[in-house]
Structure formats: structure tokens, C-alpha cells
Design a protein around this motif. Structure first.
Motif, PDB file in Angstrom:
ATOM      1  N   GLU A  82       0.823  -1.210   0.000  1.00  0.00           N
ATOM      2  CA  GLU A  82       0.000   0.000   0.000  1.00  0.00           C
ATOM      3  C   GLU A  82       0.860   1.264   0.000  1.00  0.00           C
ATOM      4  OE1 GLU A  82      -3.088  -0.086  -0.495  1.00  0.00           O
ATOM      5  OE2 GLU A  82      -3.655  -2.142   0.002  1.00  0.00           O
ATOM      6  N   GLU A  83       1.926   1.257   0.790  1.00  0.00           N
ATOM      7  CA  GLU A  83       2.795   2.434   0.852  1.00  0.00           C
ATOM      8  C   GLU A  83       3.471   2.687  -0.496  1.00  0.00           C
ATOM      9  OE1 GLU A  83       3.467   4.724   3.155  1.00  0.00           O
ATOM     10  OE2 GLU A  83       2.054   3.919   4.612  1.00  0.00           O
ATOM     11  N   ALA A  84       3.913   1.620  -1.140  1.00  0.00           N
ATOM     12  CA  ALA A  84       4.541   1.776  -2.457  1.00  0.00           C
ATOM     13  C   ALA A  84       3.551   2.366  -3.454  1.00  0.00           C
ATOM     14  CB  ALA A  84       5.062   0.427  -2.954  1.00  0.00           C
ATOM     15  N   SER A  85       2.300   1.944  -3.353  1.00  0.00           N
ATOM     16  CA  SER A  85       1.285   2.461  -4.265  1.00  0.00           C
ATOM     17  C   SER A  85       1.012   3.942  -4.011  1.00  0.00           C
ATOM     18  CB  SER A  85      -0.011   1.655  -4.113  1.00  0.00           C
ATOM     19  OG  SER A  85      -0.981   2.092  -5.044  1.00  0.00           O
ATOM     20  N   LEU A  86       0.942   4.335  -2.736  1.00  0.00           N
ATOM     21  CA  LEU A  86       0.710   5.749  -2.432  1.00  0.00           C
ATOM     22  C   LEU A  86       1.869   6.613  -2.926  1.00  0.00           C
ATOM     23  CD1 LEU A  86      -0.984   5.948   1.079  1.00  0.00           C
ATOM     24  CD2 LEU A  86      -1.977   5.589  -1.175  1.00  0.00           C
ATOM     25  N   ASP A  87       3.082   6.080  -2.842  1.00  0.00           N
ATOM     26  CA  ASP A  87       4.228   6.817  -3.386  1.00  0.00           C
ATOM     27  C   ASP A  87       4.070   7.015  -4.896  1.00  0.00           C
ATOM     28  OD1 ASP A  87       5.398   7.015  -0.900  1.00  0.00           O
ATOM     29  OD2 ASP A  87       6.743   5.299  -1.190  1.00  0.00           O
ATOM     30  N   ARG A  88       3.591   5.984  -5.579  1.00  0.00           N
ATOM     31  CA  ARG A  88       3.382   6.099  -7.029  1.00  0.00           C
ATOM     32  C   ARG A  88       2.288   7.118  -7.345  1.00  0.00           C
ATOM     33  NH1 ARG A  88       2.862   0.276  -6.789  1.00  0.00           N
ATOM     34  NH2 ARG A  88       4.923  -0.694  -6.956  1.00  0.00           N
ATOM     35  N   VAL A  89       1.236   7.122  -6.531  1.00  0.00           N
ATOM     36  CA  VAL A  89       0.172   8.115  -6.732  1.00  0.00           C
ATOM     37  C   VAL A  89       0.762   9.519  -6.639  1.00  0.00           C
ATOM     38  CG1 VAL A  89      -1.963   9.088  -5.804  1.00  0.00           C
ATOM     39  CG2 VAL A  89      -1.669   6.612  -5.899  1.00  0.00           C
ATOM     40  N   GLY A  90       1.615   9.735  -5.644  1.00  0.00           N
ATOM     41  CA  GLY A  90       2.235  11.046  -5.491  1.00  0.00           C
ATOM     42  C   GLY A  90       3.075  11.430  -6.695  1.00  0.00           C
ATOM     43  N   ARG A  91       3.866  10.479  -7.179  1.00  0.00           N
ATOM     44  CA  ARG A  91       4.733  10.770  -8.329  1.00  0.00           C
ATOM     45  C   ARG A  91       3.938  10.947  -9.617  1.00  0.00           C
ATOM     46  NH1 ARG A  91       7.863   6.643  -5.831  1.00  0.00           N
ATOM     47  NH2 ARG A  91       7.178   5.120  -7.392  1.00  0.00           N
ATOM     48  N   SER A  92       2.744  10.389  -9.678  1.00  0.00           N
ATOM     49  CA  SER A  92       1.943  10.465 -10.904  1.00  0.00           C
ATOM     50  C   SER A  92       1.467  11.882 -11.206  1.00  0.00           C
ATOM     51  CB  SER A  92       0.723   9.545 -10.795  1.00  0.00           C
ATOM     52  OG  SER A  92      -0.256  10.099  -9.916  1.00  0.00           O
ATOM     53  N   GLY A  93       1.374  12.711 -10.173  1.00  0.00           N
ATOM     54  CA  GLY A  93       0.918  14.083 -10.366  1.00  0.00           C
ATOM     55  C   GLY A  93      -0.588  14.239 -10.445  1.00  0.00           C
ATOM     56  N   VAL A  94      -1.331  13.166 -10.185  1.00  0.00           N
ATOM     57  CA  VAL A  94      -2.790  13.223 -10.302  1.00  0.00           C
ATOM     58  C   VAL A  94      -3.387  14.306  -9.403  1.00  0.00           C
ATOM     59  CG1 VAL A  94      -4.914  11.947  -9.776  1.00  0.00           C
ATOM     60  CG2 VAL A  94      -3.104  10.856 -11.103  1.00  0.00           C
ATOM     61  N   PHE A  95      -2.847  14.443  -8.194  1.00  0.00           N
ATOM     62  CA  PHE A  95      -3.407  15.417  -7.249  1.00  0.00           C
ATOM     63  C   PHE A  95      -2.586  16.708  -7.161  1.00  0.00           C
ATOM     64  CE2 PHE A  95      -4.995  11.304  -5.685  1.00  0.00           C
ATOM     65  CZ  PHE A  95      -6.356  11.574  -5.703  1.00  0.00           C
ATOM     66  N   ALA A  96      -1.567  16.831  -7.990  1.00  0.00           N
ATOM     67  CA  ALA A  96      -0.708  18.013  -7.939  1.00  0.00           C
ATOM     68  C   ALA A  96      -1.504  19.277  -8.256  1.00  0.00           C
ATOM     69  CB  ALA A  96       0.448  17.866  -8.920  1.00  0.00           C
ATOM     70  N   GLY A  97      -1.285  20.306  -7.450  1.00  0.00           N
ATOM     71  CA  GLY A  97      -1.941  21.587  -7.679  1.00  0.00           C
ATOM     72  C   GLY A  97      -3.326  21.710  -7.083  1.00  0.00           C
ATOM     73  N   LEU A  98      -3.842  20.630  -6.524  1.00  0.00           N
ATOM     74  CA  LEU A  98      -5.187  20.664  -5.947  1.00  0.00           C
ATOM     75  C   LEU A  98      -5.121  20.973  -4.456  1.00  0.00           C
ATOM     76  CD1 LEU A  98      -6.850  17.586  -7.698  1.00  0.00           C
ATOM     77  CD2 LEU A  98      -7.054  20.001  -8.297  1.00  0.00           C
ATOM     78  N   LYS A  99      -5.918  21.921  -4.033  1.00  0.00           N
ATOM     79  CA  LYS A  99      -5.992  22.292  -2.627  1.00  0.00           C
ATOM     80  C   LYS A  99      -7.121  21.510  -1.950  1.00  0.00           C
ATOM     81  CE  LYS A  99      -4.452  26.996  -3.684  1.00  0.00           C
ATOM     82  NZ  LYS A  99      -4.818  28.433  -3.643  1.00  0.00           N
ATOM     83  N   PRO A 100      -7.098  21.440  -0.612  1.00  0.00           N
ATOM     84  CA  PRO A 100      -8.197  20.764   0.091  1.00  0.00           C
ATOM     85  C   PRO A 100      -9.574  21.287  -0.301  1.00  0.00           C
ATOM     86  CG  PRO A 100      -6.391  21.158   1.603  1.00  0.00           C
ATOM     87  CD  PRO A 100      -6.025  21.850   0.318  1.00  0.00           C
ATOM     88  N   ASP A 101      -9.679  22.591  -0.526  1.00  0.00           N
ATOM     89  CA  ASP A 101     -10.973  23.159  -0.922  1.00  0.00           C
ATOM     90  C   ASP A 101     -11.450  22.601  -2.259  1.00  0.00           C
ATOM     91  OD1 ASP A 101     -11.101  24.645   1.360  1.00  0.00           O
ATOM     92  OD2 ASP A 101     -10.588  26.564   0.418  1.00  0.00           O
ATOM     93  N   ASP A 102     -10.502  22.330  -3.166  1.00  0.00           N
ATOM     94  CA  ASP A 102     -10.864  21.756  -4.468  1.00  0.00           C
ATOM     95  C   ASP A 102     -11.461  20.356  -4.288  1.00  0.00           C
ATOM     96  OD1 ASP A 102      -9.854  23.966  -5.939  1.00  0.00           O
ATOM     97  OD2 ASP A 102      -7.823  23.138  -5.777  1.00  0.00           O
ATOM     98  N   LEU A 103     -10.833  19.575  -3.424  1.00  0.00           N
ATOM     99  CA  LEU A 103     -11.291  18.201  -3.222  1.00  0.00           C
ATOM    100  C   LEU A 103     -12.572  18.167  -2.388  1.00  0.00           C
ATOM    101  CD1 LEU A 103      -7.803  16.556  -2.705  1.00  0.00           C
ATOM    102  CD2 LEU A 103      -9.296  16.380  -4.701  1.00  0.00           C
ATOM    103  N   TYR A 104     -12.711  19.125  -1.480  1.00  0.00           N
ATOM    104  CA  TYR A 104     -13.977  19.247  -0.745  1.00  0.00           C
ATOM    105  C   TYR A 104     -15.115  19.504  -1.725  1.00  0.00           C
ATOM    106  CZ  TYR A 104     -17.623  21.277   2.209  1.00  0.00           C
ATOM    107  OH  TYR A 104     -18.827  21.550   2.822  1.00  0.00           O
ATOM    108  N   GLN A 105     -14.908  20.441  -2.636  1.00  0.00           N
ATOM    109  CA  GLN A 105     -15.958  20.761  -3.606  1.00  0.00           C
ATOM    110  C   GLN A 105     -16.229  19.582  -4.531  1.00  0.00           C
ATOM    111  OE1 GLN A 105     -17.825  23.643  -3.514  1.00  0.00           O
ATOM    112  NE2 GLN A 105     -19.093  22.416  -4.904  1.00  0.00           N
ATOM    113  N   ALA A 106     -15.182  18.830  -4.856  1.00  0.00           N
ATOM    114  CA  ALA A 106     -15.377  17.631  -5.679  1.00  0.00           C
ATOM    115  C   ALA A 106     -16.289  16.638  -4.965  1.00  0.00           C
ATOM    116  CB  ALA A 106     -14.031  16.980  -5.995  1.00  0.00           C
ATOM    117  N   GLY A 107     -16.122  16.524  -3.650  1.00  0.00           N
ATOM    118  CA  GLY A 107     -16.986  15.644  -2.872  1.00  0.00           C
ATOM    119  C   GLY A 107     -18.420  16.135  -2.838  1.00  0.00           C
ATOM    120  N   VAL A 108     -18.593  17.436  -2.649  1.00  0.00           N
ATOM    121  CA  VAL A 108     -19.936  18.023  -2.664  1.00  0.00           C
ATOM    122  C   VAL A 108     -20.609  17.752  -4.009  1.00  0.00           C
ATOM    123  CG1 VAL A 108     -21.247  20.182  -2.614  1.00  0.00           C
ATOM    124  CG2 VAL A 108     -19.373  19.831  -0.992  1.00  0.00           C
ATOM    125  N   ASP A 109     -19.878  18.027  -5.087  1.00  0.00           N
ATOM    126  CA  ASP A 109     -20.438  17.855  -6.432  1.00  0.00           C
ATOM    127  C   ASP A 109     -20.809  16.397  -6.697  1.00  0.00           C
ATOM    128  OD1 ASP A 109     -19.988  20.541  -6.793  1.00  0.00           O
ATOM    129  OD2 ASP A 109     -18.168  20.278  -8.000  1.00  0.00           O
TER     130      ASP A 109
END
Length: 271
Positions: A82-109
Motif C-alpha cells: 500500500e505504501e509503495a502504491s501511495l508513493d506512485r500516486v504522489g509521483r503520478s501528479g494526479v493530485f498536484a496543484g489541488l488544494k483541500p478546498d478543491d477536493l472538498y468541492q469535488a466531494g460536494v459535487d
């Protein structure tokens, strides 16, 4: 009483990671989206390969694991995967540039559009907890506590879960010394949120990452039926899991229910 809930597949009808990732991938300019989708595909492929290798090499094998201790050791060993996978997620850039408010709104939507659905009876069980003065908590291995807060924006429930940094990496909750990824991690989180109280803890979960929490005191497995994966796993290691309606007769600490409405109808929380 203290009610503690898993999020994905327990409060929600199904896992929400795909929705979380889709929200993140679709946020950047269109020119970047294809690259992020490709990167995410590699993350999934690598995780599945690691998981397959771990399960194939672990001894005893699944069929030979017949005690809780054996299953707990197997689940704890998933930490590296699991830890190796989370490291890969970080390196992938999928969440790069997103603030907590962005992800909060994504959840609301996602919740308001019906892409994430809340399980029947959850609102009523939270209302009951409020009326009775019971403590409630959520413990999740989800990658974004902000996304969870967004999905559950009508509620005010403390959440212990991972979070994302603006550089795209995933970090653990402030209350723990590591990222939240395994059954053992969730038990540590449960011990933390339940510290200092003698209240009866009832934990609700749907997957093997919930196993140790379900066995901590009283547990309710949320499942489609008694042949679902987690009830089968528990029975394999010697834990009987009657339906919540038969819990009292069976004198079981762990039972299963299709939704929170069945839990309320069973009077399990009145004991």
C-alpha cells in the motif's frame, strides 16, 4: 456509546476512489488530462501486480489461514504494498496543484450529482446518535479527508483519514505517525479516537481493512449478503457473523447488515 464508521463502501454504497481520481484528473486543462489518465493507469497496474505477487508468496495461503492472528499478519504485511502504491500516486501528479478546498468541492459535487450515494439509514443513525449524545467518528483509508467532508457536507462528524498535499503526495492524518493504509493502522486510529472513554464502541465496516476494528468490541459488517467477501473471510478464521436481526440470539460481537436501516430495526444499539 461511540459509533465509528468506515467511509468507502460502508457509509457510501460503493468505493469512491475512482470518483476522487476522476475529479482530480478532470480538473487540470484538457491538454494535461490524457497524460494524467495514462499515469493513473500505470499506478493501478503496478498496484495489482504487487498485490498479486504478495498474495501468491504469502504463507500460509488464504485457504490455510484459519485464525484471526494469521489473517491479521497477512493484512499487516500489505503495508509495504500500500505504501509503495501511495508513493506512485504522489509521483503520478494526479493530485498536484489541488488544494483541500478543491477536493472538498469535488466531494460536494459528486454527492449532489448522485455519483456518490449514501447508504440507507445513515442519516437516521447519525440523528439518533445526536439525540442520545453518542460520539461519532469516521476512520478511512481514503486518500482525501477533504473529499470525504465534501461528500458528507450535511453532517458534522470528525474524520480520521489521509490527505493530499498541493505537490500531489499523500500524507497521513495528523493524529497518527504514518499514513492510514491497513487494518492495523485503522485499529491504531480507533484506539486514538476512543481514548479516554469507557463508552461501548460499535464499529461499522465493509472490507478487510476494517477487520481489527470490527473485532475490537462490537462490529457490524455492511454487506450485500452473508456470502459477501468480508463475512466469508471472518467465518474462515473462526468468527461467526450472524445477520444483525439474529445477533442477540447468537450472542455474537460481530454481525452483518445490508444497511443502517437494518441496524436500527434490530435494536442492536439499544443493548
Amino acid at each position: 456509546m461511540h459509533l465509528v464508521f468506515d467511509f468507502d463502501g460502508t457509509i457510501t454504497q460503493k468505493d469512491t476512489i475512482s470518483e476522487l481520481v476522476a475529479s482530480a484528473v478532470n480538473k487540470p486543462p484538457t491538454s494535461r488530462q490524457h497524460g494524467l489518465q495514462t499515469a493513473w493507469g500505470r499506478v493501478v497496474e503496478d498496484y495489482l501486480a504487487d498485490y498479486k505477487q504478495y498474495t501468491a508468496n504469502h504463507r500460509p495461503s488464504e485457504a490455510e489461514r484459519t485464525s484471526v492472528a494469521q489473517e491479521v499478519r497477512f493484512l499487516a504485511g500489505m503495508k509495504r504494498v500500500e505504501e509503495a502504491s501511495l508513493d506512485r500516486v504522489g509521483r503520478s501528479g494526479v493530485f498536484a496543484g489541488l488544494k483541500p478546498d478543491d477536493l472538498y468541492q469535488a466531494g460536494v459535487d459528486a454527492a449532489e450529482a448522485g455519483r456518490v450515494e449514501i447508504r440507507d439509514g445513515f442519516r437516521e443513525i447519525v440523528e439518533l446518535a445526536g439525540q442520545r449524545g453518542w460520539q461519532t467518528d469516521i476512520i478511512s483509508v481514503n486518500w482525501s479527508s477533504a473529499f470525504i467532508r465534501g461528500v458528507l457536507h450535511p453532517y458534522s462528524i470528525p474524520i480520521t483519514a489521509n490527505g493530499t498535499s498541493t505537490d500531489g503526495h499523500i500524507h497521513g492524518p495528523e493524529s497518527l505517525d504514518s499514513r492510514l493504509t491497513t487494518s492495523t493502522d485503522k485499529l491504531k486510529a480507533l484506539n486514538h479516537v476512543a481514548a479516554g472513554t469507557q463508552d461501548r464502541v460499535v464499529y461499522f465496516g465493509d472490507s478487510t481493512t476494517d477487520m481489527e476494528c470490527l473485532l475490537h468490541q462490537d462490529g457490524v459488517v455492511i454487506a450485500a449478503d452473508e456470502e459477501s467477501s468480508l463475512p466469508q473471510t471472518l467465518r474462515r478464521v473462526g468468527v461467526e457473523v450472524p445477520h444483525v436481526g439474529k445477533r442477540r440470539d447468537a450472542r455474537a460481537n460481530v454481525c452483518w447488515a445490508r444497511d443502517f436501516g437494518e441496524v436500527l430495526a434490530s435494536e442492536t444499539l439499544e443493548e
